[in-house]
Design a protein around this motif. Structure first.
Motif, PDB file in Angstrom:
ATOM      1  N   LEU A  33       0.871  -1.170   0.041  1.00 34.23           N
ATOM      2  CA  LEU A  33      -0.025   0.173  -0.126  1.00 34.23           C
ATOM      3  C   LEU A  33       1.079   1.273  -0.138  1.00 34.23           C
ATOM      4  N   GLN A  34       0.594   2.245  -0.961  1.00 36.98           N
ATOM      5  CA  GLN A  34       1.273   3.462  -1.014  1.00 36.98           C
ATOM      6  C   GLN A  34       0.318   4.479  -0.879  1.00 36.98           C
ATOM      7  N   ARG A  35      -0.816   4.604  -0.894  1.00 33.03           N
ATOM      8  CA  ARG A  35      -1.868   5.599  -0.757  1.00 33.03           C
ATOM      9  C   ARG A  35      -3.158   4.991  -0.302  1.00 33.03           C
ATOM     10  N   LEU A  36      -3.481   5.601   0.830  1.00 28.39           N
ATOM     11  CA  LEU A  36      -4.799   5.189   1.766  1.00 28.39           C
ATOM     12  C   LEU A  36      -5.661   6.647   1.934  1.00 28.39           C
ATOM     13  N   HIS A  37      -6.765   6.663   1.609  1.00 31.53           N
ATOM     14  CA  HIS A  37      -7.699   7.730   2.030  1.00 31.53           C
ATOM     15  C   HIS A  37      -9.042   7.365   2.356  1.00 31.53           C
ATOM     16  N   LEU A  38      -9.277   7.750   3.824  1.00 33.60           N
ATOM     17  CA  LEU A  38     -10.306   7.204   4.528  1.00 33.60           C
ATOM     18  C   LEU A  38     -11.050   8.564   4.829  1.00 33.60           C
ATOM     19  N   ASP A  39     -10.769   9.551   4.531  1.00 34.06           N
ATOM     20  CA  ASP A  39     -11.531  10.865   4.780  1.00 34.06           C
ATOM     21  C   ASP A  39     -12.970  10.971   4.396  1.00 34.06           C
ATOM     22  N   GLY A  40     -13.577  11.852   5.237  1.00 32.20           N
ATOM     23  CA  GLY A  40     -14.937  12.075   4.868  1.00 32.20           C
ATOM     24  C   GLY A  40     -15.832  10.812   5.499  1.00 32.20           C
ATOM     25  N   ASN A  41     -15.642  10.161   6.570  1.00 33.30           N
ATOM     26  CA  ASN A  41     -16.348   8.978   7.293  1.00 33.30           C
ATOM     27  C   ASN A  41     -16.330   9.306   8.570  1.00 33.30           C
ATOM     28  N   LEU A  62      -0.581   0.409  10.664  1.00 28.45           N
ATOM     29  CA  LEU A  62       0.043   1.064   9.684  1.00 28.45           C
ATOM     30  C   LEU A  62       1.411   1.302   9.880  1.00 28.45           C
ATOM     31  N   SER A  63       1.918   0.959  10.936  1.00 26.24           N
ATOM     32  CA  SER A  63       3.216   1.330  11.345  1.00 26.24           C
ATOM     33  C   SER A  63       4.390   0.177  10.485  1.00 26.24           C
ATOM     34  N   VAL A  64       3.766  -0.870   9.890  1.00 27.12           N
ATOM     35  CA  VAL A  64       4.473  -1.680   8.978  1.00 27.12           C
ATOM     36  C   VAL A  64       4.562  -1.416   7.462  1.00 27.12           C
ATOM     37  N   LEU A  65       3.555  -0.483   7.249  1.00 29.49           N
ATOM     38  CA  LEU A  65       3.451  -0.037   5.671  1.00 29.49           C
ATOM     39  C   LEU A  65       4.636   0.934   5.510  1.00 29.49           C
ATOM     40  N   ARG A  66       5.831   0.649   5.331  1.00 28.71           N
ATOM     41  CA  ARG A  66       6.904   1.605   5.141  1.00 28.71           C
ATOM     42  C   ARG A  66       6.936   2.093   3.656  1.00 28.71           C
ATOM     43  N   GLY A  67       6.038   1.724   2.521  1.00 30.00           N
ATOM     44  CA  GLY A  67       6.166   2.334   1.418  1.00 30.00           C
ATOM     45  C   GLY A  67       4.894   3.446   1.293  1.00 30.00           C
ATOM     46  N   ASP A 108       6.319   9.549  12.169  1.00 31.30           N
ATOM     47  CA  ASP A 108       7.390  10.346  12.126  1.00 31.30           C
ATOM     48  C   ASP A 108       8.367   9.456  11.280  1.00 31.30           C
ATOM     49  N   GLU A 109       8.282   8.257  11.098  1.00 29.67           N
ATOM     50  CA  GLU A 109       9.256   7.571  10.656  1.00 29.67           C
ATOM     51  C   GLU A 109       9.216   7.336   9.224  1.00 29.67           C
ATOM     52  N   LEU A 110       8.008   7.669   8.581  1.00 31.94           N
ATOM     53  CA  LEU A 110       7.784   7.603   7.194  1.00 31.94           C
ATOM     54  C   LEU A 110       7.879   8.786   6.547  1.00 31.94           C
ATOM     55  N   HIS A 111       9.143   8.992   6.121  1.00 31.68           N
ATOM     56  CA  HIS A 111       9.735  10.423   5.627  1.00 31.68           C
ATOM     57  C   HIS A 111       9.117  10.720   4.379  1.00 31.68           C
ATOM     58  N   LEU A 112       8.435   9.931   3.691  1.00 34.15           N
ATOM     59  CA  LEU A 112       7.972  10.267   2.225  1.00 34.15           C
ATOM     60  C   LEU A 112       6.483  10.486   2.490  1.00 34.15           C
TER      61      LEU A 112
END
Length: 404
Positions: free
Chosen positions: A55-63, A73-78, A98-102
């Motif tokens: 997973l590179q993009r996750l959008h849950l907004d507006g719920n 989410l902590s293991v999803l380094r990409g 704060d460890e997911l720099h990108l």
């Protein structure tokens, strides 16, 4: 959600879905992009999301999701784009973010509270959005959040003393170290690649290029060499589209990585109308977890000079004398710039031939493929005369001979 073969992109946004997200979401191991935004989903988002390792993009907004931001989410380094805005998430902002720099992170309009982390992505105000969380505090000064109430004036004074003294010592040490480094010859010109070269481009993921090239279809192959394959692609940016050439490195071939670094090193400071322009770089991983490297160039509609000179079997198109003269002038201008127009550096192309010269809509020539290029900081002795001079112009003379 249990279709484990589902990959690339799942968009269920702007519907009227309600209830909780099933835990089977973790079975989507190959999924790159998940969009559940603007529905009526609620409850606690499952930690099984940790199974979506691509997973590179996750959008849950507006719920209406509740509870804390899921630790899964902590293991999803990409992960590069996370939007949890306009929900009811509560509790502290987890430190793993704060460890997911990108990461581009949107946590606005929730019920988060407590101190904002000071490191990683939280040091870049353009990459985060926190407004609408009235109980957040701390963070860097640019966020303009209130001080955390747990820090009293007395504690602040003690912390200031504890920080100030080491900071002064560190500052002096940095000054001394900087002075020593300035006195030495830096090796920066020998670095084949640095992050500043990538930072000037829009970042493109493997999924972006997979979509642009229709799954790296063979029908879109416009060139192939020992170290790379070039595909025609279409990048979508809102309503507009950009036709590009995507040069995918064959990283399993020995020497491909060196070729990529040589090209970056040669072109990072080069600016000329007759050089092929790099639009972006992709340093990513594919859906199998393998390294993926690609260069994205401007697409030139009229292909290579090689095709016009030697591969035009039906003679349905040909170069006029004036076009041949203009192409020769374009190539000469590019070579003259490489040899003398980039400051104190000299760039030797090393592989100048018709297949590496591309023609645009106006038949203007652009020199490309710098995989064998060498950057020299100073002119070697004898470069302007004798044998070295003949080596420097051998490629252009060969092209001129073929044009004539």
């Amino acid at each position: 959600m249990s279709i484990s073969s589902l990959s690339i992109y799942l968009d269920l946004s702007y519907n009227a879905l309600f209830g909780s997200v099933p835990s089977e979401v973790g079975l989507l191991r190959d999924l790159s992009d998940l969009d559940l935004s603007h529905n009526r989903l609620s409850g606690i988002f499952p930690n099984t999301i940790s199974g979506c390792i691509s997973l590179q993009r996750l959008h849950l907004d507006g719920n209406s999701f509740t509870g804390e931001i899921p630790q899964g989410l902590s293991v999803l380094r990409g992960l590069q784009d996370l939007d949890l805005s306009r929900n009811n998430f509560s509790g502290l902002i987890p430190s793993f973010l704060d460890e997911l720099h990108l990461l581009n992170l949107n946590l606005s309009f929730n019920r988060l509270q407590g101190p904002v982390p000071l490191d990683g992505v939280f040091r870049n105000t353009s990459a985060i959005s926190l407004q609408g969380n009235n109980e957040l505090c701390g963070g860097i000064l640019e966020l303009k959040l209130p001080y955390c109430p747990s820090i009293t004036k007395k504690k602040s004074s003690n912390i200031l003393l504890k920080v100030l003294i080491p900071a002064v010592v560190l500052f002096i040490a940095v000054l001394v170290l900087s002075f020593i480094l300035i006195q030495k010859k830096t090796k920066s010109r020998n670095n084949l690649y640095d992050s500043s070269f990538e930072s000037q481009f829009k970042k493109l993921s493997y999924a972006d290029l997979l979509k642009a090239t229709d799954g790296f279809s063979e029908a879109n192959v416009i060139g192939s060499g020992r170290f790379s394959t070039v595909y025609k692609g279409v990048l979508e940016d809102g309503p507009s589209e950009t036709v590009v050439a995507v040069k995918v490195l064959k990283l399993n071939i020995r020497g491909a990585q060196k070729s990529f670094l040589s090209e970056c090193n040669a072109l990072r400071g080069a600016r000329h109308r007759n050089l092929l322009k790099i639009l972006s770089i992709s340093l990513s991983i594919d859906f199998r977890g393998n390294d993926f490297t690609a260069l994205i160039y401007q697409f030139k509609a009229n292909g290579s000079l090689e095709n016009w000179l030697h591969l035009n079997e039906n003679m349905d198109r040909y170069l006029t004398l004036m076009q041949r003269l203009n192409i020769a002038i374009d190539v000469a201008c590019a070579v003259e710039y490489l040899h003398s127009g980039t400051g104190s550096d000299i760039i030797v192309h090393g592989d100048l031939k018709p297949s590496n010269i591309l023609l645009d809509d106006d038949m203007t020539a652009h020199v490309g493929d710098f995989g064998l290029a060498k950057v020299m900081s100073n002119i070697p002795s004898g470069f302007a005369a004798g044998e070295s001079s003949s080596i420097a112009v051998r490629g252009p003379l060969a092209i001129l001979h073929q044009l004539v």
